[in-house]
Design a protein around this motif. Structure first.
Motif, PDB file in Angstrom:
ATOM      1  N   GLN A 148      34.074  95.253  54.265  1.00 17.22           N
ATOM      2  CA  GLN A 148      34.508  95.176  55.664  1.00 17.22           C
ATOM      3  C   GLN A 148      35.799  95.959  55.875  1.00 17.22           C
ATOM      4  OE1 GLN A 148      32.591  94.424  57.802  1.00 17.22           O
ATOM      5  NE2 GLN A 148      31.917  92.311  57.968  1.00 17.22           N
ATOM      6  N   THR A 178      27.333  92.147  61.447  1.00 14.32           N
ATOM      7  CA  THR A 178      28.716  92.199  60.991  1.00 14.32           C
ATOM      8  C   THR A 178      29.382  93.492  61.444  1.00 14.32           C
ATOM      9  OG1 THR A 178      27.930  93.050  58.905  1.00 14.32           O
ATOM     10  CG2 THR A 178      28.367  90.708  59.020  1.00 14.32           C
ATOM     11  N   ALA A 179      28.603  94.590  61.521  1.00 15.48           N
ATOM     12  CA  ALA A 179      29.207  95.849  61.934  1.00 15.48           C
ATOM     13  C   ALA A 179      29.652  95.784  63.388  1.00 15.48           C
ATOM     14  CB  ALA A 179      28.219  96.994  61.736  1.00 15.48           C
ATOM     15  N   ILE A 205      27.885  84.596  52.340  1.00 11.21           N
ATOM     16  CA  ILE A 205      28.195  86.002  52.619  1.00 11.21           C
ATOM     17  C   ILE A 205      28.320  86.265  54.119  1.00 11.21           C
ATOM     18  CG2 ILE A 205      27.362  88.356  52.409  1.00 11.21           C
ATOM     19  CD1 ILE A 205      26.224  87.492  49.697  1.00 11.21           C
ATOM     20  N   LYS A 212      19.087  97.836  46.371  1.00 11.84           N
ATOM     21  CA  LYS A 212      18.420  96.539  46.469  1.00 11.84           C
ATOM     22  C   LYS A 212      17.091  96.502  45.728  1.00 11.84           C
ATOM     23  CE  LYS A 212      21.520  94.901  49.430  1.00 11.84           C
ATOM     24  NZ  LYS A 212      22.643  94.161  48.875  1.00 11.84           N
ATOM     25  N   VAL A 221      25.285  90.509  46.364  1.00 12.07           N
ATOM     26  CA  VAL A 221      25.592  90.427  47.794  1.00 12.07           C
ATOM     27  C   VAL A 221      24.361  90.766  48.622  1.00 12.07           C
ATOM     28  CG1 VAL A 221      27.377  90.970  49.488  1.00 12.07           C
ATOM     29  CG2 VAL A 221      27.857  91.280  47.120  1.00 12.07           C
ATOM     30  N   ASP A 222      23.259  90.094  48.325  1.00 14.33           N
ATOM     31  CA  ASP A 222      21.978  90.382  48.948  1.00 14.33           C
ATOM     32  C   ASP A 222      21.531  89.164  49.758  1.00 14.33           C
ATOM     33  OD1 ASP A 222      19.429  91.073  49.583  1.00 14.33           O
ATOM     34  OD2 ASP A 222      18.900  91.830  47.602  1.00 14.33           O
ATOM     35  N   ASN A 281      18.602  91.983  55.675  1.00 16.01           N
ATOM     36  CA  ASN A 281      19.856  92.659  55.348  1.00 16.01           C
ATOM     37  C   ASN A 281      20.284  93.613  56.447  1.00 16.01           C
ATOM     38  OD1 ASN A 281      20.564  91.488  52.936  1.00 16.01           O
ATOM     39  ND2 ASN A 281      19.181  92.782  51.760  1.00 16.01           N
ATOM     40  N   TYR A 306      32.290  92.135  63.913  1.00 13.44           N
ATOM     41  CA  TYR A 306      33.463  91.879  63.079  1.00 13.44           C
ATOM     42  C   TYR A 306      34.750  92.212  63.827  1.00 13.44           C
ATOM     43  CZ  TYR A 306      36.527  92.044  58.990  1.00 13.44           C
ATOM     44  OH  TYR A 306      37.547  91.823  58.090  1.00 13.44           O
ATOM     45  N   LYS A 348      35.016  99.676  55.824  1.00 17.27           N
ATOM     46  CA  LYS A 348      34.333 100.142  57.022  1.00 17.27           C
ATOM     47  C   LYS A 348      35.353 100.519  58.091  1.00 17.27           C
ATOM     48  CE  LYS A 348      30.345  97.908  57.437  1.00 17.27           C
ATOM     49  NZ  LYS A 348      29.655  96.662  57.755  1.00 17.27           N
ATOM     50  N   ALA A 392      31.010  87.559  45.343  1.00 17.97           N
ATOM     51  CA  ALA A 392      30.254  87.903  46.544  1.00 17.97           C
ATOM     52  C   ALA A 392      31.184  87.986  47.753  1.00 17.97           C
ATOM     53  CB  ALA A 392      29.159  86.875  46.787  1.00 17.97           C
ATOM     54  N   ASP A 406      23.715  93.367  58.461  1.00 16.56           N
ATOM     55  CA  ASP A 406      24.619  94.520  58.531  1.00 16.56           C
ATOM     56  C   ASP A 406      24.956  94.862  59.969  1.00 16.56           C
ATOM     57  OD1 ASP A 406      24.799  94.773  55.883  1.00 16.56           O
ATOM     58  OD2 ASP A 406      23.346  96.390  55.655  1.00 16.56           O
ATOM     59  N   THR A 410      32.172  91.460  49.824  1.00 14.00           N
ATOM     60  CA  THR A 410      31.910  91.504  51.258  1.00 14.00           C
ATOM     61  C   THR A 410      33.174  91.876  52.021  1.00 14.00           C
ATOM     62  OG1 THR A 410      30.354  89.709  50.882  1.00 14.00           O
ATOM     63  CG2 THR A 410      30.902  90.208  53.150  1.00 14.00           C
ATOM     64  N   ALA A 455      31.472  87.925  55.932  1.00 12.67           N
ATOM     65  CA  ALA A 455      31.302  89.191  56.637  1.00 12.67           C
ATOM     66  C   ALA A 455      31.788  89.073  58.075  1.00 12.67           C
ATOM     67  CB  ALA A 455      29.838  89.613  56.617  1.00 12.67           C
ATOM     68  N   LEU A 456      31.666  87.888  58.658  1.00 14.09           N
ATOM     69  CA  LEU A 456      32.101  87.717  60.047  1.00 14.09           C
ATOM     70  C   LEU A 456      33.580  87.365  60.162  1.00 14.09           C
ATOM     71  CD1 LEU A 456      29.101  85.820  61.667  1.00 14.09           C
ATOM     72  CD2 LEU A 456      29.851  88.135  62.132  1.00 14.09           C
TER      73      LEU A 456
END
Lengths: 644, 317
Positions: free
Chosen positions: B202, A378-379, A506, B294, A298-299, A371, A382, B205, B194, A375, B198, A510-511
């Motif tokens: 989410q 998306t933070a 991804i 990473k 997930v990079d 990344n 979202y 979080k 993946a 992040d 993800t 994420a969105l």
């Protein structure tokens, strides 16, 4: 009836209207007879069980036979084996050559070729692109992809040119080949990766062959088009000089088709590059593999670092071959030896000075900042954005208010009414032949036994196309009106179109969360550039005289757009719709990877589990959907013109 | 005439370069392999990070201690078995159990041999986030799941609760389980690991409740602590009929598999890969470095190798 006689002076629209009514009346009549019959026998909303054919047995049998025989059967030992060996040897030869020349040599060679073909600016761009690949730490994977591409593109061009030659010279071959080429392009690559892997095993040979299947059709089409479009006058003149058929072909028709051939090469290269990542799923290595491996952890940053070289290669190759086709930057031939000599000198100097490999210390790590940016995005986006809500909320609403009703509505419709609607739409826009093709394609989906998932996929495609068209038309109109906006937009569209779709897998999840909404988002991103480009170009090409006269009559800018530009650009807009549909359908597989389910998931499942029956049947259903949608959105005039 | 000569020449060239007669497709390596002319090994990597960790450490030791050149191929499990039997890859380091393939390739065709335990025990199950399990302790029994279906609902799951499944390449009985245990749930396939990770991140979080198919060992547990939901206990053979499964997933000692020819003539590399055996904690340590910090797999492997000499020395003896 009175209205018909009253509008006698405007006979044409009336006749047209009558024909529409006549077609619909005829359909209604056919339906009135057939529907009760069908309903009496197979009364169910979904496709009747009795009318399906189960292909599981034969397909599983075929796959078992291949696995049991591929190490011993003569077909494999004396035919596929040699093809496979030849591919491995040629890719290896190109790869070793690239490694031997070293990074300095490759960069110089690329720059000099671009200079001779397309001028100084593109030469500098090419050099910068190669250096960027090195800086991103992707030199070796870039060379692997390049080696694979060189071989795949050469093979595609040869295959495509031969098919195109046949189609260009013989009408019968043209008719036979057209559906074959259609299928080659619409069949999602994932669906035929599995049969290819069964025969050739994983790795480079399978990847090259899968790429050829996908990339050869544009070459074939454009070759045929070029041969057919050759100037009649010139051909007659050559004939009157007593040239034989072959001389006519070699001295007149092929040189006259040069532009189309180079455009074909250009298209083939682009298609081949778009396969680079998909081919990594079957172990082709190179940049695609790096993108795919980065996804495992997930990079996004690492995936982007490997995706950028693909975009750069695509943009450079596109511009250089397009310039070659347009004939700009042509210089006397004498420049070539000097350019090559200079490239060789740089290569030798590079080797003598140090190492041929890209120095490890000269790399820039972009993964980390990327990344962090993802992040942050998306933070903050979202959920919980004041007033408008977050992207996850939008996705939820879109799923509940658009996707669900659309899917449930389509699946609720009785199967025969779906066929009727398809027939009516296709007949209104085309001929009875197009209508028949569309209906048969839709019926084939039922026969294959994947009616429900196909309608699910169809609902996603329709929703994605609607969003794409709204955004695409708006952006296209803006681009057609402002030169500056279009220039600024161009690189963005390039990136959207060439960035491997795996990279934004991804970010869309994420969105938008897992489900059908991210699948639609990915499809929109992919299909948007083509729609924007075609719309902008169509509006630009509207006859300036018509616009001028409208302006002199005092039409406001909005009136000009609505009453002159849009109607006159109708054909381009329809083409944009058609392309939007086809491209959206191409991303169905990516939808399967982010929770879109339906056919896309089945195809991915087939490949992952080695299940030929599931994967191939779902792939065939996608082809049928594509065929149906293409016929329903493609006006007849264009088809008639294409064949001419 | 000229064209005919050139066609003949081309055919002759093809014959010379590829060799006349039969072509053995099982003897083809990647064209990128072995470009420096050293002895080489090709390892297959599966899409999850644990598999990357195995391969990274094996690769590091093969390269730095035994002087091999290692190529890696990213490939799903089932195609990997296929590739293994054809000799396109030499080893598969983490297999979660594929009885059909074992029967076909190991027992019948004898083109693949078992390379022994990896030392890690794998387990698949249903998980809820620990923050949710602490508030609602009874959620960890499947009998109470229907009570919570409302809280697990998403736009994708219709009116039911969502049970999130992952990649199509993973072993799963979840659809049958939901059906046979009478659960008011909809299985939603994320389609790739993946996408699943993800989405889990989410949810976590926002401290939202969720129910997901997941497996251990997995690095994500360190980031998002999850608690397993008890399913009816696993008994030998209770998952024999895919349509009637109504029990939990087994605990599987993960296996290594080697290409049969490679196992026989692979020398030091084959012997090393047979002895390669580490613990769940070791694997997680490397996985977490790759996925969360990473680091590249190479860097992570180097870090682990530097600090666990006593473990890997045994693999080389």
């Amino acid at each position: 009836m009175a209205t018909v006689t009253a509008s006698a002076p405007r006979a044409l629209p009336a006749v047209l209207k009558n024909r529409v009514i006549a077609k619909l009346a005829l359909l209604a009549l056919a339906a009135a007879i057939l529907v009760p019959l069908a309903n009496a026998r197979w009364a169910s909303g979904s496709w009747p069980e009795a009318l399906t054919v189960d292909l599981t047995q034969p397909l599983t049998g075929a796959s078992d036979w291949i696995i049991d025989n591929r190490d011993s059967h003569p077909l494999f030992l004396y035919f596929f084996g040699h093809i496979s060996n030849a591919v491995v040897l040629s890719v290896r030869a190109v790869y070793l050559a690239l490694l031997t020349i070293g990074w300095a040599g490759v960069t110089a060679l690329g720059a000099f070729v671009a200079w001779r073909v397309a001028g100084v600016r593109l030469a500098l761009g090419t050099a910068a692109a190669f250096l960027a690949c090195g800086l991103l730490g992707m030199w070796v994977p870039t060379m692997q992809t390049l080696a694979l591409m060189v071989v795949a593109v050469l093979a595609s061009v040869v295959v495509g040119a031969l098919l195109g030659l046949a189609a260009g010279l013989s009408d019968r071959m043209d008719r036979v080949l057209r559906p074959v080429l259609d299928t080659m392009q619409v069949l999602p690559a994932f669906a035929y990766l599995l049969p290819v892997v069964l025969v050739f095993g994983i790795g480079v040979p399978a990847a090259v062959l899968a790429t050829v299947v996908y990339a050869a059709p544009p070459m074939a089409r454009l070759t045929a088009l070029g041969l057919r479009g050759a100037d009649k006058g010139v051909l007659e003149a050559v004939e009157s000089l007593g040239a034989t058929a072959r001389q006519r072909l070699l001295t007149a028709r092929i040189p006259l088709a040069r532009k189309e051939l180079l455009l074909g090469l250009n298209q083939t290269i682009m298609m081949a590059l778009s396969m680079a990542v998909i081919a990594s799923v079957i172990g082709a290595g190179g940049l695609g593999d790096r993108v795919y491996q980065a996804l495992a952890s997930v990079d996004v940053g690492a995936a982007l670092a490997a995706g950028i070289p693909i975009v750069l290669l695509a943009v450079v190759l596109d511009r250089v071959t397009a310039a070659a086709g347009a004939g700009t930057g042509q210089r006397p031939r004498a420049g070539w030896p000097y350019a090559l000599a200079a490239a060789v000198a740089v290569a030798v100097a590079g080797r003598l000075l140090g190492r041929a490999d890209w120095p490890d210390t000269w790399t820039v790590n972009i993964a980390e900042p990327v990344n962090r940016a993802v992040d942050w995005m998306t933070a903050h986006l979202y959920s919980g954005v004041p007033v408008v809500g977050g992207t996850a909320d939008w996705a939820g609403h879109f799923t509940t208010w658009v996707l669900d009703p659309l899917r449930d509505g389509l699946q609720w419709l009785p199967w025969w009414s779906v066929l009727l609607i398809v027939a009516a739409l296709a007949w209104l826009i085309g001929t009875w032949r197009t209508a028949l093709t569309a209906v048969l394609a839709m019926a084939a989906i039922g026969v294959l036994g994947v009616w429900e998932p196909s309608l699910d996929t169809l609902s996603q495609v329709l929703a994605a196309v609607a969003v794409t068209l709204v955004l695409g038309f708006a952006t296209g109109i803006a681009a057609a009106r402002s030169e500056r906006f279009e220039r600024a937009l161009r690189p963005v569209l390039d990136v959207f179109q060439t960035m491997p779709q795996f990279v934004y897998l991804i970010p869309v999840v994420a969105l938008f969360g897992v489900g059908r909404a991210p699948a639609v988002a990915a499809a929109v991103v992919y299909a948007l550039p083509a729609v924007v480009r075609i719309t902008a170009q169509g509006l630009r090409q509207v006859d300036p005289a018509a616009l001028e006269s409208a302006r002199s009559l005092g039409a406001t800018s909005g009136q000009q757009l609505r009453q002159v530009q849009l109607p006159l650009a109708r054909r381009s807009l329809l083409l944009a719709v058609n392309q939007g549909v086809v491209l959206v359908l191409a991303v169905v597989i990516i939808g399967g990877l982010v929770g879109g389910g339906a056919l896309g998931y089945d195809v991915v499942f087939g490949l992952a589990q080695g299940d030929l029956a599931t994967g191939l049947v779902a792939g065939a259903a996608i082809v049928c959907l594509g065929l149906m949608l293409d016929r329903v959105t493609q006006p007849t005039e264009r088809r008639a013109k294409k064949g001419a | 005439m000229r064209t005919r000569t050139s066609v003949l020449a081309a055919v002759a060239l093809l014959a010379v370069t590829t060799g006349c007669g039969a072509a053995d497709m099982t003897k083809q390596a990647s064209p990128f392999a072995n470009a420096q002319g050293s002895k080489s090994v090709t390892l297959s990597v599966q899409s999850w990070v644990g598999a990357q960790a195995n391969v990274a450490v094996a690769q590091y030791l093969l390269e730095h201690e035994l002087g091999y050149r290692v190529d890696t191929v990213q490939i799903d499990e089932v195609p990997a078995w296929d590739a293994l039997s054809q000799g396109r890859v030499d080893a598969l380091l983490e297999d979660w159990g594929h009885p059909e393939e074992e029967q076909r390739y190991v027992k019948d065709k004898k083109t693949i041999v078992n390379g022994g335990d990896l030392g890690v025990t794998g387990h698949i199950g249903w998980f809820v986030p620990t923050y949710f399990a602490e508030q609602h302790p009874d959620v960890t029994d499947w009998k109470n799941l229907n009570k919570y279906a409302d809280q697990f609902r998403t736009p994708e799951s219709g009116g039911k609760g969502q049970l999130m499944d992952g990649s199509p390449s993973y072993v799963t009985n979840d659809k049958a389980l939901v059906q046979n245990l009478d659960l008011n749930y909809q299985v939603v396939f994320a389609g790739s690991e993946a996408a699943q990770i993800t989405q889990i991140k989410q949810f976590a979080k926002e401290k939202k409740p969720f129910l997901t198919y997941w497996y251990s060992p997995q690095w994500l547990f360190k980031k998002v602590p999850m608690t397993e939901v008890k399913l009816p206990a696993y008994k030998e053979g209770c998952d024999a009929d895919p349509a009637k499964v109504a029990c939990a997933y087994p605990h599987t000692p993960l296996q290594k598999y080697l290409n049969a020819d490679f196992a026989k003539s692979g020398g030091e590399a084959a012997a090393f890969l047979r002895k390669f055996k580490w613990t769940t904690e070791d694997q997680n340590e490397v996985s977490l470095m790759i996925a969360e910090q990473k680091l590249t797999p190479q860097e992570a492997a180097k870090k682990w190798v530097d600090s666990h000499e006593s473990t890997w020395k045994q693999w080389l003896s």
